[in-house]
Write a protein that holds these residues in place. Structure first.
Motif, PDB file in Angstrom:
ATOM      1  N   ASN A 127       0.887  -1.235  -0.050  1.00  9.07           N
ATOM      2  CA  ASN A 127       0.089   0.090   0.014  1.00  9.07           C
ATOM      3  C   ASN A 127       0.815   1.305   0.157  1.00  9.07           C
ATOM      4  O   ASN A 127       0.645   2.245  -0.688  1.00  9.07           O
ATOM      5  CB  ASN A 127      -0.893  -0.055   1.121  1.00  9.07           C
ATOM      6  CG  ASN A 127      -2.310  -0.994   1.020  1.00  9.07           C
ATOM      7  OD1 ASN A 127      -2.425  -1.344  -0.183  1.00  9.07           O
ATOM      8  ND2 ASN A 127      -2.669  -1.374   2.128  1.00  9.07           N
ATOM      9  N   GLU A 128       1.879   1.271   0.934  1.00 13.65           N
ATOM     10  CA  GLU A 128       2.839   2.493   0.874  1.00 13.65           C
ATOM     11  C   GLU A 128       3.475   2.809  -0.554  1.00 13.65           C
ATOM     12  O   GLU A 128       3.534   3.959  -0.813  1.00 13.65           O
ATOM     13  CB  GLU A 128       3.961   2.198   1.871  1.00 13.65           C
ATOM     14  CG  GLU A 128       3.437   2.360   3.325  1.00 13.65           C
ATOM     15  CD  GLU A 128       4.515   1.698   4.217  1.00 13.65           C
ATOM     16  OE1 GLU A 128       5.581   1.586   3.912  1.00 13.65           O
ATOM     17  OE2 GLU A 128       4.083   1.646   5.503  1.00 13.65           O
ATOM     18  N   LEU A 129       3.592   1.773  -1.185  1.00 18.24           N
ATOM     19  CA  LEU A 129       4.469   1.832  -2.522  1.00 18.24           C
ATOM     20  C   LEU A 129       3.436   1.793  -3.806  1.00 18.24           C
ATOM     21  O   LEU A 129       3.905   1.931  -4.805  1.00 18.24           O
ATOM     22  CB  LEU A 129       5.336   0.469  -3.051  1.00 18.24           C
ATOM     23  CG  LEU A 129       6.503   0.549  -1.667  1.00 18.24           C
ATOM     24  CD1 LEU A 129       7.326  -0.693  -1.983  1.00 18.24           C
ATOM     25  CD2 LEU A 129       7.460   1.838  -2.093  1.00 18.24           C
ATOM     26  N   LYS A 130       2.342   1.935  -3.373  1.00 21.07           N
ATOM     27  CA  LYS A 130       1.023   2.092  -4.379  1.00 21.07           C
ATOM     28  C   LYS A 130       1.088   0.965  -5.278  1.00 21.07           C
ATOM     29  O   LYS A 130       0.797   1.163  -6.525  1.00 21.07           O
ATOM     30  CB  LYS A 130       1.042   3.293  -5.015  1.00 21.07           C
ATOM     31  CG  LYS A 130       1.056   4.332  -3.946  1.00 21.07           C
ATOM     32  CD  LYS A 130       0.954   5.847  -4.574  1.00 21.07           C
ATOM     33  CE  LYS A 130       0.514   6.986  -3.820  1.00 21.07           C
ATOM     34  NZ  LYS A 130       1.316   7.167  -2.562  1.00 21.07           N
ATOM     35  N   ILE A 131       1.627  -0.360  -4.807  1.00 20.89           N
ATOM     36  CA  ILE A 131       1.455  -1.296  -5.726  1.00 20.89           C
ATOM     37  C   ILE A 131       0.041  -2.272  -5.410  1.00 20.89           C
ATOM     38  O   ILE A 131      -0.114  -2.790  -4.274  1.00 20.89           O
ATOM     39  CB  ILE A 131       2.693  -2.481  -5.424  1.00 20.89           C
ATOM     40  CG1 ILE A 131       3.853  -1.689  -5.695  1.00 20.89           C
ATOM     41  CG2 ILE A 131       2.589  -3.799  -6.344  1.00 20.89           C
ATOM     42  CD1 ILE A 131       5.066  -2.232  -5.367  1.00 20.89           C
ATOM     43  N   ASP A 132      -0.672  -2.710  -6.473  1.00 21.67           N
ATOM     44  CA  ASP A 132      -2.124  -3.413  -6.155  1.00 21.67           C
ATOM     45  C   ASP A 132      -1.749  -4.619  -5.878  1.00 21.67           C
ATOM     46  O   ASP A 132      -1.125  -5.282  -6.820  1.00 21.67           O
ATOM     47  CB  ASP A 132      -2.788  -3.020  -7.414  1.00 21.67           C
ATOM     48  CG  ASP A 132      -4.271  -3.461  -6.996  1.00 21.67           C
ATOM     49  OD1 ASP A 132      -4.551  -4.342  -6.169  1.00 21.67           O
ATOM     50  OD2 ASP A 132      -5.356  -2.927  -7.709  1.00 21.67           O
TER      51      ASP A 132
END
Length: 428
Positions: free
Chosen positions: A362-367
């Motif tokens: 989530n922090e790295l915006k990876i789904d």
């Protein structure tokens, strides 16, 4: 706009590769790459077609068979000789050729014809009639018909001149031009109006190809030359010419070509897609041109493309220092993950990440939906125990010990992050 099928031939030339780059993301355009010999095109084009040599007697008939089979609407010739032949034979070819008329292509294919056609202009270099006329060295020699730097030579004295001239056919002897060299990228619409002139300096040249180039402001001298050339020849679509400075800094013409130049990608990345504009113009569409105002430099080098003799249905992929790089997302690996998703290849994230992997994603915006499954292990766990032997898989991890163990236990291909480039499919 209805979908159009476009054939690029020869597709693996530097010219053909630039046309592909210019068109491959355009909606309603299907690209076909044609080649006589097996070349780099087969690593780039999803639709790769074998076409006989232009020197074969049945070239036109074979080409028309390809046109019929794939419903080709337009052809981009991507070599000077192909440009000339297709222009001369345009009425026999059952698709529209994206180039200028036969008179223009014929003049441009010969340096001698070009210089003679524009002999009244002050931008034509001095051409010696024969070796006996030369009294000022060095002089420059180049083939009357040629491309790139093939066959060129510099003669510093009479003996060198005599040797080069007598041992080569159809050579032109020209004044030596020691200054900077420039390419002028142009576009002329179907009404004959010169709509775009872009100047770039050829700062580093390899095998006749400009491998480092920067855009320049077009001064009045260059624009005047472009207008004179455009007014005397009958261009349609993209074309270019090259200039070089003489001893006094005056600009002299090297050549003109009614085709794409391989380094036109510089202006494509300023917002001026000359191949696409040429295609739209051939469709009789009104075009508009917006060039971004920033300066840009292009530098070109060899690139790697790979083909492997195995297929796989699943990827087991590490997280730390694999999907991430220095604590940030590795965009190259993300491109590969999206490619796998597009191809229906499962991606299993298998990690010994110290934190909650979902929080880090989530922090790295990876789904997390990019992954078929997420296997979160402890540091003591062995990754090879979680690999399904019944599914054809590969394993990607930056750790050599992990790769070694998986390879020993499962005998499947294992990859470090630097080898992901071999897994990328560049065909569009």
């Amino acid at each position: 706009m209805e979908t159009k099928n476009v054939l690029i031939f020869p597709c693996g030339s530097e010219i053909g590769l630039e046309i592909n780059n210019a068109l491959k993301y355009s909606k309603n355009i299907n690209i076909y790459g044609g080649s006589t010999v097996s070349d780099h095109g087969r690593f780039v084009y999803s639709n790769y077609v074998s076409i006989p040599s232009i020197n074969d007697d049945d070239f036109i008939s074979s080409l028309n068979e390809v046109i019929k089979k794939f419903s080709i609407d337009y052809i981009f010739p991507a070599h000077d000789s192909v440009v000339l032949l297709m222009s001369l034979q345009a009425k026999k070819i059952n698709a529209q050729i994206i180039t200028s008329d036969s008179k223009t292509t014929d003049i441009c294919r010969s340096k001698g014809k070009t210089y003679d056609f524009f002999k009244e202009e002050d931008f034509i270099p001095f051409v010696y009639k024969n070796v006996d006329e030369v009294n000022d060295f060095p002089v420059f020699l180049k083939p009357d018909v040629g491309q790139g730097s093939k066959g060129i030579a510099l003669a510093g004295n009479q003996n060198q001149l005599n040797y080069i001239y007598t041992n080569n056919d159809n050579m032109l002897i020209l004044e030596y031009l020691p200054g900077k060299e420039f390419t002028i990228d142009c576009f002329t619409d179907r009404l004959g109006e010169l709509r775009f002139v872009g100047m770039r300096e050829r700062r580093r040249i390899k095998s006749g190809i400009s491998v480092n180039s920067v855009n320049l402001l077009v001064d009045t001298r260059v624009r005047d030359i472009a207008e004179k050339i455009n007014n005397k020849l009958n261009f349609r679509g993209v074309w270019f010419f090259q200039l070089k400075e003489d001893n006094q800094g005056s600009l002299k013409l090297l050549e003109i070509s009614p085709r794409i130049a391989g380094t036109m990608g510089l202006y494509r990345n300023k917002g001026v897609n000359l191949p696409l504009l040429s295609l739209f113009d051939r469709m009789n569409l009104d075009i508009d041109i917006v060039e971004n105002g920033y300066n840009i430099e292009i530098d070109r080098a060899f690139i790697n493309r790979f083909s492997m003799d195995f297929e796989y249905q699943r990827v087991y992929l590490d997280f730390d220092d694999s999907i991430t790089l220095n604590g940030k997302v590795n965009p190259y690996v993300m491109m590969y993950i999206y490619q796998c998703n597009a191809k229906g290849i499962e991606v299993i994230l298998i990690t010994k990440h110290e934190k909650d992997i979902n929080d880090t994603l989530n922090e790295l915006k990876i789904d997390k939906q990019l992954f078929k499954n997420i296997i979160h292990l402890t540091k003591e766990s062995q990754k090879h125990l979680y690999i399904d032997k019944d599914i054809k898989s590969i394993f990607i991890d930056d750790s050599f010990s992990e790769r070694k163990e998986v390879y020993r236990e499962h005998n499947i291909p294992v990859f470090d992050i630097d080898a992901i480039e071999s897994l990328i499919d560049w065909r569009v």
